[in-house]
Design a protein around this motif. Structure first.
Motif, mmCIF file in Angstrom:
data_model
loop_
_atom_site.group_PDB
_atom_site.id
_atom_site.type_symbol
_atom_site.label_atom_id
_atom_site.label_comp_id
_atom_site.label_asym_id
_atom_site.label_seq_id
_atom_site.Cartn_x
_atom_site.Cartn_y
_atom_site.Cartn_z
ATOM 1 N N GLY A 71 4.431 -22.647 41.304
ATOM 2 C CA GLY A 71 3.690 -22.064 40.196
ATOM 3 C C GLY A 71 3.134 -20.695 40.508
ATOM 4 O O GLY A 71 3.298 -19.741 39.723
ATOM 5 N N ARG A 72 2.487 -20.557 41.645
ATOM 6 C CA ARG A 72 1.874 -19.276 41.966
ATOM 7 C C ARG A 72 2.917 -18.223 42.343
ATOM 8 O O ARG A 72 2.671 -17.014 42.190
ATOM 9 N N PHE A 176 0.234 -20.238 35.869
ATOM 10 C CA PHE A 176 0.618 -21.496 36.493
ATOM 11 C C PHE A 176 -0.417 -21.873 37.548
ATOM 12 O O PHE A 176 -0.838 -21.037 38.360
ATOM 13 N N PRO A 177 -0.840 -23.144 37.573
ATOM 14 C CA PRO A 177 -1.789 -23.590 38.610
ATOM 15 C C PRO A 177 -1.036 -23.952 39.890
ATOM 16 O O PRO A 177 0.196 -24.083 39.883
ATOM 17 N N PRO A 178 -1.738 -24.159 40.963
ATOM 18 C CA PRO A 178 -1.088 -24.647 42.183
ATOM 19 C C PRO A 178 -0.769 -26.137 42.070
ATOM 20 O O PRO A 178 -1.247 -26.821 41.162
ATOM 21 N N GLU A 182 3.186 -28.455 38.011
ATOM 22 C CA GLU A 182 2.569 -27.224 37.513
ATOM 23 C C GLU A 182 3.109 -26.822 36.130
ATOM 24 O O GLU A 182 2.485 -26.023 35.425
ATOM 25 N N ASP A 183 4.248 -27.397 35.728
ATOM 26 C CA ASP A 183 4.782 -27.078 34.407
ATOM 27 C C ASP A 183 3.936 -27.684 33.279
ATOM 28 O O ASP A 183 3.914 -27.164 32.157
ATOM 29 N N TRP A 186 1.158 -25.562 31.774
ATOM 30 C CA TRP A 186 1.740 -24.356 31.173
ATOM 31 C C TRP A 186 2.407 -24.712 29.839
ATOM 32 O O TRP A 186 2.181 -24.083 28.817
ATOM 33 N N ASP A 225 -1.571 -34.817 42.231
ATOM 34 C CA ASP A 225 -1.842 -33.564 41.529
ATOM 35 C C ASP A 225 -1.713 -33.708 40.012
ATOM 36 O O ASP A 225 -2.292 -32.923 39.254
ATOM 37 N N GLN A 229 -3.627 -31.670 36.868
ATOM 38 C CA GLN A 229 -2.885 -30.850 35.898
ATOM 39 C C GLN A 229 -3.232 -31.260 34.473
ATOM 40 O O GLN A 229 -3.376 -30.398 33.584
#
Length: 733
Positions: A71-72, A176-178, A182-183, A186, A225, A229
């Motif tokens: 993402g990053r 985008f987050p870590p 991560e999708d 977004w 995670d 998210q």
């Protein structure tokens, strides 16, 4: 300013990276930039990227000093983007040929929506390809919001099956987050906030299913995670009150997503599953709404022990249910065998005929032509069709039918005297003394068939030749349209049948064609009366898994044909439900660039509506020759086709018209007018003399008179005995 900024995050994909970049840089549409972000990859990816940047000025490489995650890495590339639209492509996936042109055209047509969603296909390491199962969601005209068309949210929640207008992303500050998944934070915000979304029903990305290495398929605590998210998604909704109505939907999606992760045996370490369930349940309760909880998510209102109990019960219930289904199937099989046995001990019905075509797909082909003739010439013979249940609704009201393997099917096939089919009957249809099995085949053979496939292991993958021959042992008569077919069938099917020189019944309508016979098809597809219609009918390839190969760009061919022409495309029936149509054909049909006639049930109507045929090695050319209209054989891979499948003749040396061996040659034949010159007519006449020998427009009535009624239609010879067989008229050996 380029149209697209294609951002490619790169990490440990050195074996796939070149293929990814080549698929982008080789696109016919060139108005783009590539921003490749080397996420401190420890392998050779950085050097590969630098080499591509040296060769192509459209490639810009960012080397990150430390690994920041997918993402990053995408975030790092966004500030350098100057294109109208952002396209996030994973570095082990590829663009399909023509994808960017199709996306650009759809964006122009939709007047630059904020988001365009397109299709993809999963490509597997062992060579298989499977289209997105929800592709029908993408068949939507115009633009819309997620509220107007919530089905768009049921598609895979990934970033790479969409392009995003850059000013829309910038204005909303999407990032985008870590972490994993991560999708999710977004995709939901970008779709929920968009005022104008459009779709493209075309496969633009090949989504590589790696044998190993997919991070979402690994066993790890990083799957936790997903909770963070979804918290980000809910935070976004909280910050945008106009989206508050989406909270019940998002709560349900979150619960479904997390339970799906939990249910997979290889995602979480066993010791962490209870904690994952507890955190999911806490999150589900935290974002509870007044909407009733769906039944499948009520388990989140209890504890982990209850969840495990239900899981074990479902597993046991599934096993018991499977045994029960197996028992019911076995009992049903015994009942059907008993039913068949009872009716097989009754005398045959001399006035009963059973028909089937293309594995019970409808009233089609040669069997349909024979059935129509039998209604006229032998109305006392009752005709019953075997048709799949999903096709029954399409049948005319006056067609009597049974469904495969039903009790009615067992009764009909046990007592029928006449069997007419263009494929083999199931093994449990017994050949009773006195019954007459008429096999019509599916056209004149060019490629190897039957026993000849024993020497072509690649072409007969999944095809049991000995079993097929045992089923062919039931044939009494094999219809042929020419001596070539007669010789081939005797060799490919070493069985005791008689060859019947009847011609092909389905070709009667072609031989007897009158001006205007194709007008109904043209009107149905909006083809102007004065247009020259070119029919393109490619066949499948056995040297490629899945069978489909794009030999040339049909949109380009349609354009090169010029004004006053319409290109009609009909894929091989075996490719109708695969990814072939999603590679652009369906979208080109929607836009009116070509006519997709793949689903037309009667190919004879398609042929009658056309003025010329372009094919590679399809047996359709042998039927089409009856129309005495121009045929062009496009044989750019004849060597590979003949080597992989085997061919009974060199069609490039015995062609029914001009032969092209490249797209340039094919286009020139039409732009120059050579496709219908005197040489084309000479070649076609020679071809027709050989391969349309017995097609005189009376084939169907000849089958009925000679093979069902035992008469002679006055044309000699109507039949010739096969080696070891018997004459179809006299019955003598």
């Amino acid at each position: 300013m380029p149209r697209f900024s294609i951002i490619v995050p790169v990490f440990k994909v050195q074996g796939f990276l070149a293929e990814c970049l080549d698929s982008v840089l080789g696109q016919s549409y060139a108005d783009f930039e590539v921003i490749a972000v080397d996420d401190c990859s420890p392998d050779g990816c950085g050097a590969i990227l630098d080499a591509y940047a040296e060769r192509d000025e459209r490639v810009r490489v960012l080397h990150l000093p430390e690994n920041v995650g997918l993402g990053r890495a995408r975030n790092a590339g966004m500030p350098y983007a100057t294109g109208d639209f952002l396209f996030f492509l994973d570095s082990d996936d590829t663009l399909t040929p023509g994808a960017l042109r199709a996306i650009a055209d759809r964006l122009d047509e939709a007047d630059d929506p904020e988001v365009l969603v397109f299709d993809y296909a999963r490509t597997y390491w062992w060579g298989g390809t499977r289209r997105n199962v929800l592709a029908e969601v993408l068949v939507r005209a115009g633009t819309f919001t997620a509220a107007e068309y919530p089905e768009i949210l049921e598609l895979l929640m990934v970033v790479w099956n969409k392009v995003y207008r850059r000013d829309y992303v910038t204005a909303h500050g999407f990032r985008f987050p870590p972490g994993y998944y991560e999708d999710t934070p977004w995709t939901f915000p970008t779709l929920l906030s968009a005022r104008r979304i459009a779709t493209l029903d075309r496969i633009c990305v090949n989504y590589r299913q790696r044998r190993q290495g997919n991070i979402l398929s690994t066993t790890s605590r990083k799957h936790f995670d997903v909770h963070d998210q979804y918290e980000r998604v809910f935070a976004y909704v909280d910050a945008h009150p106009e989206l508050a109505d989406w909270r019940p939907y998002l709560q349900r999606k979150m619960g479904e997503h997390c339970l799906d992760i939990l249910a997979k045996p290889d995602r979480l370490p066993a010791r962490d599953k209870e904690e994952f369930f507890r955190r999911t349940a806490d999150l589900f309760r935290k974002h509870r709404t007044r909407e009733p909880v769906p039944a499948e998510l009520r388990v989140l209102e209890g504890g982990y022990v209850r969840y495990r109990t239900r899981q074990r019960a479902a597993t046991v219930g599934g096993a018991l249910g499977k045994r029960a289904r197996q028992a019911r199937t076995a009992a049903g099989g015994r009942l059907k065998r008993g039913w068949s046995w009872a009716h097989e001990h009754r005398s045959l019905d001399p006035n009963l005929a059973v028909y089937s075509a293309f594995s019970h797909r409808g009233v089609l082909g040669d069997p349909a032509a024979v059935h129509r003739a039998a209604r006229d010439l032998a109305p006392h013979i009752r005709g019953v069709w075997v048709v799949r249940e999903d096709q029954a609704a399409e049948l005319p009201s006056d067609i009597e039918y049974v469904t495969p393997d039903s009790l009615a099917f067992r009764e009909i096939t046990a007592r029928a005297t006449y069997f007419v089919n263009n494929v083999n009957w199931p093994w449990h249809v017994a050949k009773r003394p006195g019954s007459v099995h008429i096999h019509t085949h599916q056209g004149t053979p060019l490629k190897y068939m039957g026993a000849d496939l024993l020497g072509k292991p690649g072409a007969r993958q999944g095809f049991d030749v000995p079993q097929m021959l045992r089923r062919a042992d039931r044939w009494d008569h094999s219809l042929v349209a020419n001596r070539h077919s007669e010789l081939v069938w005797n060799r490919a099917y070493p069985c005791h049948f008689a060859s019947a020189r009847t011609g092909s019944p389905r070709n009667d309508v072609l031989v007897n064609a009158k001006p205007g016979d194709g007008a109904v098809f043209r009107a149905r597809h909006g083809i102007p009366e004065d247009h020259t219609v070119v029919l393109y009918a490619p066949t499948r390839r056995d040297y490629v898994r899945g069978g489909h190969v794009d030999r040339f760009d049909v949109a380009r061919f349609a354009a090169d044909l010029g004004e006053g022409h319409t290109l009609v495309v009909r894929l091989h029936p075996s490719l109708a439900d695969g990814p072939a149509r999603g590679m652009g054909l369906a979208e080109l049909h929607r836009r009116g660039i070509v006519v997709d006639a793949t689903d037309e049930p009667r190919v004879e109507e398609v042929m009658l509506a056309s003025d010329a045929l372009v094919t590679d090695y399809s047996a359709l050319m042998f039927d089409y020759a009856n129309l005495d209209r121009p045929i062009v054989v496009h044989a750019d891979d004849w060597g590979a086709f003949a080597a992989s499948r085997g061919a009974y003749l060199d069609i490039t040396a015995s062609a029914p018209g001009h032969v092209s061996r490249s797209y340039r040659e094919l286009a020139w034949l039409f732009t120059s007018g050579s496709w219908r010159d005197q040489e084309a007519a000479r070649l076609r006449a020679g071809f027709r003399a050989v391969f349309c020998e017995f097609d005189d427009g009376r084939a169907a009535q000849r089958v009925v008179r000679t093979l069902m009624l035992g008469e002679s239609d006055g044309v000699e010879p109507a039949s010739v005995p096969a080696p070891g067989g018997r004459d179809v008229l006299t019955g003598t050996r």
